[in-house]
Write a protein that holds these residues in place. Sequence first.
Motif, PDB file in Angstrom:
ATOM      1  N   LEU A 186       0.466  10.666  26.290  1.00 21.03           N
ATOM      2  CA  LEU A 186      -0.397  11.783  25.939  1.00 21.03           C
ATOM      3  C   LEU A 186       0.361  13.093  26.133  1.00 21.03           C
ATOM      4  O   LEU A 186       0.961  13.315  27.192  1.00 21.03           O
ATOM      5  CB  LEU A 186      -1.663  11.774  26.809  1.00 21.03           C
ATOM      6  CG  LEU A 186      -2.582  10.561  26.637  1.00 21.03           C
ATOM      7  CD1 LEU A 186      -3.741  10.623  27.632  1.00 21.03           C
ATOM      8  CD2 LEU A 186      -3.107  10.483  25.216  1.00 21.03           C
ATOM      9  N   THR A 210      -0.949   7.882  29.796  1.00 21.24           N
ATOM     10  CA  THR A 210      -0.746   6.993  28.652  1.00 21.24           C
ATOM     11  C   THR A 210      -2.046   6.256  28.333  1.00 21.24           C
ATOM     12  O   THR A 210      -2.911   6.089  29.199  1.00 21.24           O
ATOM     13  CB  THR A 210       0.346   5.936  28.919  1.00 21.24           C
ATOM     14  OG1 THR A 210      -0.113   5.021  29.930  1.00 21.24           O
ATOM     15  CG2 THR A 210       1.640   6.582  29.366  1.00 21.24           C
ATOM     16  N   GLU A 270      -5.934   8.276  17.109  1.00 14.40           N
ATOM     17  CA  GLU A 270      -5.658   9.654  17.467  1.00 14.40           C
ATOM     18  C   GLU A 270      -6.968  10.439  17.552  1.00 14.40           C
ATOM     19  O   GLU A 270      -7.896  10.222  16.771  1.00 14.40           O
ATOM     20  CB  GLU A 270      -4.740  10.297  16.419  1.00 14.40           C
ATOM     21  CG  GLU A 270      -3.354   9.676  16.327  1.00 14.40           C
ATOM     22  CD  GLU A 270      -2.525   9.931  17.578  1.00 14.40           C
ATOM     23  OE1 GLU A 270      -2.845  10.908  18.307  1.00 14.40           O
ATOM     24  OE2 GLU A 270      -1.576   9.162  17.829  1.00 14.40           O
ATOM     25  N   GLU A 328      -8.869   9.397  22.091  1.00 10.82           N
ATOM     26  CA  GLU A 328      -8.462   8.978  23.426  1.00 10.82           C
ATOM     27  C   GLU A 328      -9.505   9.337  24.491  1.00 10.82           C
ATOM     28  O   GLU A 328      -9.832   8.514  25.360  1.00 10.82           O
ATOM     29  CB  GLU A 328      -7.111   9.602  23.795  1.00 10.82           C
ATOM     30  CG  GLU A 328      -5.953   9.131  22.937  1.00 10.82           C
ATOM     31  CD  GLU A 328      -5.745  10.002  21.700  1.00 10.82           C
ATOM     32  OE1 GLU A 328      -4.752   9.809  21.007  1.00 10.82           O
ATOM     33  OE2 GLU A 328      -6.623  10.867  21.451  1.00 10.82           O
ATOM     34  N   GLU A 329     -10.018  10.565  24.428  1.00 16.53           N
ATOM     35  CA  GLU A 329     -10.958  10.991  25.468  1.00 16.53           C
ATOM     36  C   GLU A 329     -12.239  10.173  25.420  1.00 16.53           C
ATOM     37  O   GLU A 329     -12.801   9.799  26.461  1.00 16.53           O
ATOM     38  CB  GLU A 329     -11.265  12.482  25.316  1.00 16.53           C
ATOM     39  CG  GLU A 329     -10.119  13.378  25.729  1.00 16.53           C
ATOM     40  CD  GLU A 329     -10.549  14.823  25.884  1.00 16.53           C
ATOM     41  OE1 GLU A 329     -11.767  15.064  26.058  1.00 16.53           O
ATOM     42  OE2 GLU A 329      -9.678  15.702  25.822  1.00 16.53           O
TER      43      GLU A 329
END
Length: 611
Positions: free
Chosen positions: A473, A515, A522, A525-526
């Motif tokens: 990240l 990571t 994309e 991630e959060e």
Amino acid sequence: MGEIRVLPEEVSSKIAAGEVIEGPHSIVRELIDNSLDAEAGQIKITVNNGGKDYIQVTDNGRGMTEADALLSVQKHTTSKISDIEDLNTIATMGFRGEALSSICTVSAFTMLTKMEDGNTGTKLTYCFGKELSSEPAASNTGTQVIVKNLFQNMPARRKFLKSNRAENAKIKDEVLKKALGFSERGFVYKADDRIVLNLKPGKNISERVEDIFGKDLNDNLFEVYHEDEKFSLRVFISNQKHTLSNRNGQFVFINRRPVFDRALLYTLNNPAKGIVQAGRYIYAFVFIEIDPSIIDINIHPAKKEIKIKTAEKIRSVLFSNVERLLRTHYYPARFGSQETYTVSSEYGEGQRVFSGGTSILRGTELSESFASGSPDIFTGPVVNGIEFDDVSDGAALGPADKLADNENRIPGPDNIIPDLDNLLFFRGVVFNTYIVFEARDFLFIVDQHAAHERVLYEKFKRGAKNLDAVKNLLIPINFTPPRAKYADYLDSIDAFRGAGLELEPFGDESFNITTVPAFVPEKGEEEAISYILDEFNNGKMTPDAREIKERFIKLVSCRSAVKEGDVVKEPQARVLLRELNNTQIPAVCPHGRPTFIRVSKENVEKVFKRR
């Protein structure tokens, strides 16, 4: 005068008794344990009024001399251990020497016992911890214990006992668990002059299961056995024909002792997610034999809980063996080996009929390939740098002889996804969610999201060449766990790392995540990390790398699948059904919800009173 005082013997003994004796079922459990340790081959339990007024346990074990009988009802007297070292190698059901003295403190207690080579027996009476007496008496070999008027000297405790029916059910549960652990012994349980259980000594666990639960369940149990240096594991689980809405059909035994271990039960049920329908639980009988030197059973008054030094290894072996059993046996094949069905390979291109949706985890490459209705749906895509093989059996819409090569495929309910061309006529999509096909004598209804989710999930699982790959990240994601969970995260750093999440302590209260698994989309991630952390914080996920990675795959599959409200036309519907037919487990989505149902013409006619 000081504030601290020594409690009178009468008070302290009642407090101690209250820790061991919760109710009638506790007495039955402790007395059965004594009978088992005395090598009884036949044990008979009789109760009246839920055991509140009368409990009798009779066995044909070794019996006792008068001197041993008098000692047995004293505090901390036992034949099971003699010094502190014996606590490290306990192989008996009982060992503390507390049960009989506790029972005598809260009831009118009578014992009749005789050894095989004794000329006469001994009758011992002990009323609410007072007036202990013994006398010679005629008796068969073995021991009989009668407990009357439980908690009569403790009105506060007695009033909290449940109804007779509820107490009888607890007693039955105790007898049942002991009977499963010792299938070679005979058990009779009688409540209010009615025989509830009459179990003859059996040759093995299968005979005992059949006697208790019936032949049909026993015929639909599947067994796996594993042996290691320190332990052995034998597991029996049911298939789709026998499930429950709760976990009451799941039993775990360690060295034949029934135990309640949350981690083991979680491990037992975790492989079922995505195979067993949500809200349903398999029958399971787990027998673990382990070196007594690496377990501690002296941690719970009722000996229900246990500590194991090799717990992580046992859970890993249990998970893999249960998962293999479920994948190979959960869905029974009703029509012999006919596990696959003829499908056509020619469907034209379809127009794009839905937008990408709103979730930032939505995988556009996968969604668009589905929307196109292309025959090579999901074949060889590249998603966020993860390359997929052509993992379908033959071409994605390949001929039936290619589909038949999939040996691991688990058939769905009734073992059928019908022939798309010859049987099914597309009738539309209702509520923008459920695809409806019509055959001559039934409707076939598919949940478009659940079905697509199953397809994507298996593509991820089977097709990714590098699911272990991670991506760094650019900006680490910082989070602060609940204070009570901070130590758990520290202990689980290696497990998270194995799943692709690198956790680095940041200050004294928070962590940075640097990571994530490379297949997480994309900008998603959060969302993905938030979901995983919430599951861990709420105790819904164990710190196991395999399980964490599995959660990621399920999440990405769910977010990438076609959603409720997305418009699906006939070409896409047929491609989706064909891809579902090509999966290993077509009947349920990865979360355990059904992907399709069959509604027979007969049932429809019954609703309209035509039959």
